[in-house]
Design an enzyme around this catalytic site. Structure first.
Site, PDB file in Angstrom:
ATOM      1  N   SER A  14       0.799  -1.241   0.000  1.00  0.00           N
ATOM      2  CA  SER A  14       0.000   0.000   0.000  1.00  0.00           C
ATOM      3  C   SER A  14       0.829   1.287   0.000  1.00  0.00           C
ATOM      4  O   SER A  14       1.744   1.454   0.797  1.00  0.00           O
ATOM      5  CB  SER A  14      -0.930   0.012   1.219  1.00  0.00           C
ATOM      6  OG  SER A  14      -1.655   1.225   1.219  1.00  0.00           O
ATOM      7  N   LYS A  66     -14.365  -5.384   1.784  1.00  0.00           N
ATOM      8  CA  LYS A  66     -15.330  -4.399   1.282  1.00  0.00           C
ATOM      9  C   LYS A  66     -16.776  -4.878   1.374  1.00  0.00           C
ATOM     10  O   LYS A  66     -17.699  -4.069   1.395  1.00  0.00           O
ATOM     11  CB  LYS A  66     -14.995  -4.031  -0.171  1.00  0.00           C
ATOM     12  CG  LYS A  66     -13.699  -3.265  -0.289  1.00  0.00           C
ATOM     13  CD  LYS A  66     -13.334  -3.028  -1.738  1.00  0.00           C
ATOM     14  CE  LYS A  66     -11.971  -2.359  -1.816  1.00  0.00           C
ATOM     15  NZ  LYS A  66     -11.505  -2.236  -3.200  1.00  0.00           N
ATOM     16  N   ASN A  87     -15.681   0.956   0.710  1.00  0.00           N
ATOM     17  CA  ASN A  87     -14.234   1.045   0.915  1.00  0.00           C
ATOM     18  C   ASN A  87     -13.842   2.244   1.773  1.00  0.00           C
ATOM     19  O   ASN A  87     -12.669   2.423   2.087  1.00  0.00           O
ATOM     20  CB  ASN A  87     -13.494   1.098  -0.427  1.00  0.00           C
ATOM     21  CG  ASN A  87     -13.648   2.440  -1.094  1.00  0.00           C
ATOM     22  OD1 ASN A  87     -14.760   2.877  -1.355  1.00  0.00           O
ATOM     23  ND2 ASN A  87     -12.547   3.102  -1.348  1.00  0.00           N
ATOM     24  N   GLY A 126     -12.534 -10.847 -11.970  1.00  0.00           N
ATOM     25  CA  GLY A 126     -12.867 -10.725 -10.549  1.00  0.00           C
ATOM     26  C   GLY A 126     -14.313 -10.330 -10.352  1.00  0.00           C
ATOM     27  O   GLY A 126     -14.915  -9.680 -11.222  1.00  0.00           O
ATOM     28  N   GLY A 128     -15.439  -9.386  -6.901  1.00  0.00           N
ATOM     29  CA  GLY A 128     -15.512  -8.934  -5.502  1.00  0.00           C
ATOM     30  C   GLY A 128     -15.992  -7.493  -5.421  1.00  0.00           C
ATOM     31  O   GLY A 128     -16.644  -6.978  -6.335  1.00  0.00           O
ATOM     32  N   ALA A 130     -14.355  -4.566  -5.492  1.00  0.00           N
ATOM     33  CA  ALA A 130     -13.801  -3.627  -6.479  1.00  0.00           C
ATOM     34  C   ALA A 130     -14.452  -3.845  -7.846  1.00  0.00           C
ATOM     35  O   ALA A 130     -14.724  -2.892  -8.581  1.00  0.00           O
ATOM     36  CB  ALA A 130     -12.288  -3.806  -6.579  1.00  0.00           C
ATOM     37  N   ARG A 151     -12.708 -16.648 -10.731  1.00  0.00           N
ATOM     38  CA  ARG A 151     -12.339 -18.010 -10.313  1.00  0.00           C
ATOM     39  C   ARG A 151     -13.562 -18.759  -9.801  1.00  0.00           C
ATOM     40  O   ARG A 151     -13.821 -19.886 -10.183  1.00  0.00           O
ATOM     41  CB  ARG A 151     -11.254 -17.905  -9.228  1.00  0.00           C
ATOM     42  CG  ARG A 151     -10.822 -19.206  -8.645  1.00  0.00           C
ATOM     43  CD  ARG A 151      -9.734 -18.989  -7.640  1.00  0.00           C
ATOM     44  NE  ARG A 151     -10.152 -18.092  -6.543  1.00  0.00           N
ATOM     45  CZ  ARG A 151      -9.372 -17.730  -5.536  1.00  0.00           C
ATOM     46  NH1 ARG A 151      -8.122 -18.162  -5.493  1.00  0.00           N
ATOM     47  NH2 ARG A 151      -9.815 -16.933  -4.586  1.00  0.00           N
ATOM     48  N   TYR A 216      -1.409  -1.192  -8.317  1.00  0.00           N
ATOM     49  CA  TYR A 216      -0.442  -0.144  -8.690  1.00  0.00           C
ATOM     50  C   TYR A 216       0.953  -0.443  -8.156  1.00  0.00           C
ATOM     51  O   TYR A 216       1.914   0.241  -8.485  1.00  0.00           O
ATOM     52  CB  TYR A 216      -0.918   1.235  -8.186  1.00  0.00           C
ATOM     53  CG  TYR A 216      -1.159   1.264  -6.692  1.00  0.00           C
ATOM     54  CD1 TYR A 216      -2.428   1.027  -6.180  1.00  0.00           C
ATOM     55  CD2 TYR A 216      -0.108   1.486  -5.806  1.00  0.00           C
ATOM     56  CE1 TYR A 216      -2.647   1.029  -4.822  1.00  0.00           C
ATOM     57  CE2 TYR A 216      -0.319   1.482  -4.442  1.00  0.00           C
ATOM     58  CZ  TYR A 216      -1.589   1.253  -3.948  1.00  0.00           C
ATOM     59  OH  TYR A 216      -1.786   1.234  -2.587  1.00  0.00           O
ATOM     60  N   GLY A 237      -3.312   1.079 -11.320  1.00  0.00           N
ATOM     61  CA  GLY A 237      -4.350   1.651 -10.454  1.00  0.00           C
ATOM     62  C   GLY A 237      -3.956   2.892  -9.677  1.00  0.00           C
ATOM     63  O   GLY A 237      -4.699   3.327  -8.786  1.00  0.00           O
TER      64      GLY A 237
HETATM   65  P1  ATR Z   1     -11.982  -6.572  -3.370  1.00  0.00           P
HETATM   66  O1  ATR Z   1     -13.002  -6.215  -2.366  1.00  0.00           O
HETATM   67  O2  ATR Z   1     -10.755  -5.701  -3.332  1.00  0.00           O
HETATM   68  O3  ATR Z   1     -12.562  -6.698  -4.740  1.00  0.00           O
HETATM   69  P2  ATR Z   1     -12.286  -9.346  -2.824  1.00  0.00           P
HETATM   70  O4  ATR Z   1     -13.745  -9.081  -2.643  1.00  0.00           O
HETATM   71  O5  ATR Z   1     -11.574 -10.164  -1.816  1.00  0.00           O
HETATM   72  O6  ATR Z   1     -11.466  -7.999  -2.916  1.00  0.00           O
HETATM   73  O7  ATR Z   1     -12.107  -9.966  -4.283  1.00  0.00           O
HETATM   74  C1  ATR Z   1     -10.918 -10.514  -4.702  1.00  0.00           C
HETATM   75  C2  ATR Z   1     -11.082 -11.059  -6.114  1.00  0.00           C
HETATM   76  O8  ATR Z   1      -9.847 -11.639  -6.517  1.00  0.00           O
HETATM   77  C3  ATR Z   1     -12.132 -12.154  -6.198  1.00  0.00           C
HETATM   78  O9  ATR Z   1     -12.786 -12.040  -7.443  1.00  0.00           O
HETATM   79  C4  ATR Z   1     -11.282 -13.430  -6.139  1.00  0.00           C
HETATM   80  O10 ATR Z   1     -11.864 -14.555  -6.734  1.00  0.00           O
HETATM   81  P3  ATR Z   1     -12.866 -15.523  -5.893  1.00  0.00           P
HETATM   82  O11 ATR Z   1     -14.207 -14.851  -5.919  1.00  0.00           O
HETATM   83  O12 ATR Z   1     -12.844 -16.802  -6.616  1.00  0.00           O
HETATM   84  O13 ATR Z   1     -12.292 -15.621  -4.500  1.00  0.00           O
HETATM   85  C5  ATR Z   1     -10.067 -12.981  -6.929  1.00  0.00           C
HETATM   86  N1  ATR Z   1      -8.886 -13.796  -6.646  1.00  0.00           N
HETATM   87  C6  ATR Z   1      -8.103 -13.735  -5.544  1.00  0.00           C
HETATM   88  N2  ATR Z   1      -7.083 -14.614  -5.637  1.00  0.00           N
HETATM   89  C7  ATR Z   1      -7.230 -15.245  -6.845  1.00  0.00           C
HETATM   90  C8  ATR Z   1      -6.491 -16.258  -7.548  1.00  0.00           C
HETATM   91  N3  ATR Z   1      -5.391 -16.797  -7.015  1.00  0.00           N
HETATM   92  N4  ATR Z   1      -6.945 -16.645  -8.754  1.00  0.00           N
HETATM   93  C9  ATR Z   1      -8.042 -16.088  -9.311  1.00  0.00           C
HETATM   94  N5  ATR Z   1      -8.772 -15.130  -8.704  1.00  0.00           N
HETATM   95  C10 ATR Z   1      -8.384 -14.713  -7.489  1.00  0.00           C
END
Ligand code: ATR
Length: 257
Positions: A14, A66, A87, A126, A128, A130, A151, A216, A237
């Site tokens: 960070s 988040k 956030n 992703g 999640g 963000a 994933r 970033y 970022g």
């Molecule tokens: P944020 O709030 O910052 O978006 P998050 O909600 O923890 O963080 O989301 C992290 C994202 O990274 C998720 O989409 C996660 O995939 P899962 O939903 O399957 O957990 C993805 N992610 C984290 N590690 C990963 C990995 N090794 N391979 C693929 N996707 C990954």
């Protein structure tokens, strides 16, 4: 001294304390911004520890918190409520008020590319917290369709409850079949943060793409390095973080300065 925190895990990458330090100097406020590595199961304890402290103005949340924060007694603003992702938290009289400033940060940072991506297809890696801010911005600026590759496939499907047919969930192994017409790729996952790895093969990238990684640090993830190799426009970022920090400052210090 006013106190602010960042909760999340991992946090070793960070830059936020450095950015806030500069802003605090410019604004001439006596404030500190501290990193506090926090896993999901530790969040309750962290919040209980800080909210009674009158000097605490609020905190930021990053992965994986988040959405976790929604389990607490927290009043959400319009955007964070719509996408169920927070956030930035303002603490007033030990009460929590949630905001989503990722949305503003991403929106502002995307301005130079708006003409290229509107009316075209995008791909987001992703599903999640963000990711939801990014989808909302793309919807509002007029992107035609957004593929979400995650994933955990079910998590992308769940986003249909918010974004309906604007999004098309795909499996990571299906990216090669949908990527041809995609003009913008956004990585919202943590893949590339700690290891030099990417969710997309270099051979699937092309020079007409804008490739945006919310990470970033490192400034060039594998995804961005691969993008540069094929001649694509790449962006990390940092600008988003900068604009997001400005918005957070407005929320925390708006009633004080
Ligand atoms: P944020 O709030 O910052 O978006 P998050 O909600 O923890 O963080 O989301 C992290 C994202 O990274 C998720 O989409 C996660 O995939 P899962 O939903 O399957 O957990 C993805 N992610 C984290 N590690 C990963 C990995 N090794 N391979 C693929 N996707 C990954």
């Amino acid at each position: 001294m006013y106190k602010l925190y960042l909760f999340g895990y991992p946090l070793h990458h960070s830059y936020s304390p450095k950015i806030y330090e500069k802003f605090f100097k410019i604004l001439k406020v006596d404030a500190s911004y501290m990193l506090y590595e926090t896993k999901k199961e530790e969040l309750k304890d962290r919040i209980e520890k800080i909210i009674k402290d009158k000097d605490v103005l609020g905190f930021n949340l990053t992965q994986p918190l988040k959405e976790e924060i929604l389990k607490f007694d927290i009043k959400l603003d319009k955007i964070s409520n719509k996408i169920q992702s927070v956030n930035c938290v303002l603490v007033v009289d030990s009460k929590l008020f949630g905001f989503n400033t990722d949305y503003f940060g991403f929106l502002k940072s995307l301005k130079p590319y708006k003409n290229i991506i509107e009316n075209n297809e995008s791909l987001i890696l992703g599903a999640g917290g963000a990711s939801k801010s990014v989808v909302l911005v793309l919807k509002e600026i007029g992107v035609r369709k957004v593929y979400i590759a995650n994933r955990t496939f079910e998590k992308s499907v769940k986003l249909k409850e918010i974004f309906y047919n604007f999004i098309v969930p795909v499996k990571l192994c299906e990216i090669e079949y949908i990527i041809k017409n995609v003009r913008l790729i956004v990585n919202t996952t943590t893949v590339g943060l700690s290891k030099d790895e990417s969710l997309i093969e270099e051979s699937l990238l092309n020079k007409d793409m804008i490739i945006y990684d919310l990470i970033y640090n490192p400034p060039r993830t594998k995804l961005l390095k691969d993008g540069e190799k094929v001649g694509a426009k790449v962006k990390n970022g940092f600008t988003m973080l900068y604009f997001q920090c400005l918005e957070n400052i407005k929320i925390w210090f708006g009633g004080i300065l």
